[in-house]
Motif scaffolding. Structure first.
Motif, mmCIF file in Angstrom:
data_model
loop_
_atom_site.group_PDB
_atom_site.id
_atom_site.type_symbol
_atom_site.label_atom_id
_atom_site.label_comp_id
_atom_site.label_asym_id
_atom_site.label_seq_id
_atom_site.Cartn_x
_atom_site.Cartn_y
_atom_site.Cartn_z
ATOM 1 N N ALA A 97 43.469 -6.616 28.408
ATOM 2 C CA ALA A 97 42.471 -7.514 27.838
ATOM 3 C C ALA A 97 41.814 -6.859 26.638
ATOM 4 O O ALA A 97 41.681 -5.631 26.573
ATOM 5 C CB ALA A 97 41.417 -7.885 28.878
ATOM 6 N N SER A 98 41.398 -7.704 25.694
ATOM 7 C CA SER A 98 40.662 -7.248 24.520
ATOM 8 C C SER A 98 39.248 -7.824 24.564
ATOM 9 O O SER A 98 39.025 -8.942 25.036
ATOM 10 C CB SER A 98 41.358 -7.704 23.232
ATOM 11 N N TYR A 99 38.278 -7.045 24.058
ATOM 12 C CA TYR A 99 36.921 -7.529 23.824
ATOM 13 C C TYR A 99 36.819 -7.711 22.310
ATOM 14 O O TYR A 99 36.850 -6.729 21.553
ATOM 15 C CB TYR A 99 35.886 -6.526 24.308
ATOM 16 N N ALA A 100 36.666 -8.954 21.848
ATOM 17 C CA ALA A 100 36.891 -9.192 20.427
ATOM 18 C C ALA A 100 36.062 -10.357 19.913
ATOM 19 O O ALA A 100 35.312 -11.009 20.654
ATOM 20 C CB ALA A 100 38.381 -9.445 20.190
ATOM 21 N N HIS A 101 36.206 -10.616 18.597
ATOM 22 C CA HIS A 101 35.531 -11.713 17.910
ATOM 23 C C HIS A 101 36.575 -12.584 17.218
ATOM 24 O O HIS A 101 37.509 -12.077 16.604
ATOM 25 C CB HIS A 101 34.565 -11.181 16.853
#
Length: 704
Positions: A105-109
């Motif tokens: 998973a990525s934590y992103a914008h």
């Protein structure tokens, strides 16, 4: 998910409208991001903080990363060039989004995120002066591939009188940016350990547990990014449970992060500063009734085998012969001496166990094999084993002093001498880990103290058992071989397995450091042999002996010097990628392999690429794929783009790629097939099996 994406699109549209009215200080356009830098007011004011905003319009379907990128990724970095007295604050990110990528998973914008940065001018900044400002920005944009990008912004701002400063022209842009920031929560929050999980606890929570609650922690590695989180209400507090990551606990006394959840079908984000009350990780599970006896049995028989080790056997052999002579005249004294010898062994082993337990209680992280991670320790291990081999081979001799002390102690009254013989046996046995002691020692260094002490006790009983048995049953001594010249030959023969062990450590050292450090270590071994030879010829009295001894010490110091400067190799250490045996990317080697009729499959990857890591865990962990490549005599190469590499960049450009992951099949028939993501096991298998089928058809045609 659809509602979230609609919100992102609307927010991007509103931000674009606000940005259209705002006038940027500087702009930059890359392949996947249009970036612009804004100031909240027309200049800087002495002693006051001016906010800047970096807006990134990200291509549809792509994203950039939050401060903690999740499983992999690179967040936004800004390098400011300002006069020394100016202070630049941390980047304030908008609320992050959870983006699944396979098992990761990525934590992103997404959309058009705006990042806020405070800059404070010194109080004595002269009004009317201008300040030249340079900002170098770097970030990473990802979709199915990940691309590192950068941009530079150059502009000039005046130092304004705060009482006569013009009105803010970019107010709407900054208002929208602050609205997209997580709301600062003033609720009391704690971050604690609960069994095998971490929990965020927010006291005095009103209402039910929110839907889709997720706590984005800022510290990388503290939690597992892709793991699901659950929320519940407990005694009036909201408790969010999450899976720990690869670090034991937070590095500071607080855990900052963003709590995202749904309230009335709208997304809410709160900035949380939780007080850390994380205890130690759960203790290792105590051995069960099934495996504890096995560990104790291994410890006993491992201690028993220590008697045959070259560092122990010569001493015990001579002592046992002496004990046999005493037993023929006074058997009761022989039995007492045997028992005291056993007490000496047990007391010494228990002392070692207590010391290790004290070190663990003091925070020392002890584990089996941890030293192999350090090139210095590995190199020193090779040196020590080489020196032991030289000693056994007769190049030099040491230890007469220690043996003399032990022998003197054994002669100070029979009882005291028997006890110190046991102590001496443990002292010389400590470096000799026998073949059965790996598992017990590993368990002793990790299990609770009580089990650790019990394992050391069983090792002691094993080491003491033969000597004590001979003392109580003298007839057993008749099976021992008689001392003679054969012992000197046997000692020299034992040097060869010791040399072999030293060669193994040298091989490990070479894999860790590379050819340059290996050359230094080999030269050091030559000097070590010289030091040993000089030491043997320095024995005696007089000026000559002192000079030779000094020369021996100097040779030893120079021998160790190359190990002190050894550093782990930065590249070339690739061995496996998932289930595949791989080697480093090399275009010259690719040409050579193709000339030999061997196809090459190249994986272009990077440590910061989350899609790459997901492919590694899924596609390239297939044993079926590994077997197919080996059947075709194929080669897999990994082009690691974690650090900028001109050769890899050029190879990607030649293949028509701009980022990673990317793949290429270099067929033995001369055809190169670029393979853009997403990749699948079937697609790779088809490349190898199709060419193998063509080869078989060509071979059959030749046979006809």
């Amino acid at each position: 998910m659809m509602f979230r994406r609609i919100c992102i699109v609307l927010l991007a549209a509103l931000s674009a409208v606000a940005a259209a009215r705002a006038e940027p200080l500087a702009e930059a356009r890359t392949e996947y991001v249009d970036a612009a830098l804004y100031a909240e007011r027309a200049g800087l004011a002495p002693g006051e903080t001016t906010w800047f905003a970096l807006r990134q319009n990200v291509r549809d379907g792509w994203h950039v990363f939050w401060v903690n990128p999740g499983d992999a990724g690179l967040p936004l970095e800004l390098a400011w060039s300002l006069p020394d007295d100016f202070e630049i604050g941390d980047i304030d990110h908008p609320a992050p989004h959870y983006i699944p990528v396979g098992p990761l998973a990525s934590y992103a914008h997404e959309g058009a995120p705006v990042f806020l940065i405070p800059v404070t001018a010194p109080a004595d900044a002269p009004v009317g002066d201008t300040v030249n400002i340079e900002v170098d920005a770097s970030w990473q944009a990802c979709e199915d591939i990940c691309v590192p990008e950068d941009a530079s912004f150059r502009f000039t701002l005046p130092i304004l009188d705060p009482d006569n400063a013009p009105a803010d022209e970019n107010g709407p842009l900054f208002a929208d940016a602050r609205a997209a920031q997580p709301e600062l929560s003033d609720a009391a929050a704690r971050f604690r350990r609960a069994g095998d999980a971490f929990e965020l606890v927010i006291d005095d929570w009103t209402g039910a547990a929110p839907k889709d609650a997720f706590f984005f922690v800022e510290e990388q590695g503290l939690t597992t990014p892709a793991a699901a989180q659950t929320a519940r209400i407990e005694n009036g507090a909201l408790v969010v449970s999450m899976q720990p990551g690869w670090i034991d606990g937070p590095s500071t006394n607080s855990v900052p992060g963003v709590l995202s959840f749904k309230a009335d079908e709208s997304e809410t984000a709160l900035t949380i500063e939780a007080a850390a009350s994380v205890g130690a990780a759960p203790a290792a599970a105590a051995p069960s009734a099934r495996n504890l006896p096995a560990l104790l049995a291994l410890a006993f028989f491992g201690g028993l085998i220590l008697n045959a080790m070259p560092c122990v056997f010569p001493i015990l052999f001579v002592k046992a012969a002496t004990l046999m002579q005493a037993a023929s005249h006074e058997p009761h004294i022989a039995r007492r001496h045997g028992a005291l010898y056993g007490v000496g062994v047990v007391a010494s082993f228990l002392a070692i166990g207590v010391v290790l337990a004290a070190l663990r209680a003091g925070g020392e992280q002890l584990g089996w094999g941890f030293h192999l991670q350090s090139p210095l320790i590995v190199g020193l291990s090779a040196y020590v084993l080489f020196a032991v081999g030289l000693n056994l081979a007769g190049v030099f001799s040491v230890g007469e002093g220690l043996a003399g002390v032990g022998d003197a102690a054994t002669r100070q009254g029979g009882d005291l001498g028997a006890f110190f013989t046991g102590v001496l046996a443990v002292a010389v046995a400590a470096p000799c880990i026998g073949p059965l002691l790996t598992a017990p020692m590993g368990a002793a260094l990790t299990l609770p103290v009580g089990f650790s002490i019990l394992i050391f006790l069983m090792m002691a009983l094993g080491l003491a058992a033969p000597f004590v048995a001979v003392a109580f049953w003298p007839r057993l001594g008749r099976v021992l071989p008689k001392p003679g010249p054969w012992m000197a030959v046997f000692k020299q023969a034992l040097s060869f397995p010791v040399f072999a062990a030293g060669a193994y450590f040298l091989w490990v050292f070479a894999r860790q450091t590379g050819d340059g450090a290996l050359a230094g270590a080999l030269a050091g071994l030559v000097l070590l042999a010289l030091a040993a030879w000089l030491f043997e010829h320095s024995k005696g009295e007089g000026a000559r002996a002192l000079v030779v001894r000094a020369a021996s010490a100097l040779a030893l110091a120079i021998a160790v010097a190359p190990l002190l400067s050894a550093r782990p190799a930065e590249a070339g250490g690739i061995e496996r990628y998932g289930a595949l045996a791989v080697e480093a990317f090399d275009e010259t080697a690719i040409a050579d392999y193709r000339a030999e009729g061997r196809p090459v499959f190249a994986i272009f990857t990077a440590a910061w690429c989350v899609t790459c890591q997901a492919d590694k865990l899924t596609v390239f962990s297939s044993e079926e794929l590994r077997d197919a490549i080996e059947a075709r005599n194929g080669v897999v190469m990994v082009a690691d783009w974690t650090l900028r590499d001109a050769e890899i960049t050029a190879a990607l450009a030649q293949l028509g790629a701009v980022g990673v992951p990317f793949y290429a099949y270099y067929g033995a028939d001369g055809v190169t097939a670029p393979m853009a993501p997403p990749i699948s096991k079937r697609a790779v298998l088809e490349k190898f099996t199709a060419e193998q089928g063509r080869d078989l058809m060509a071979a059959e045609g030749r046979d006809r």
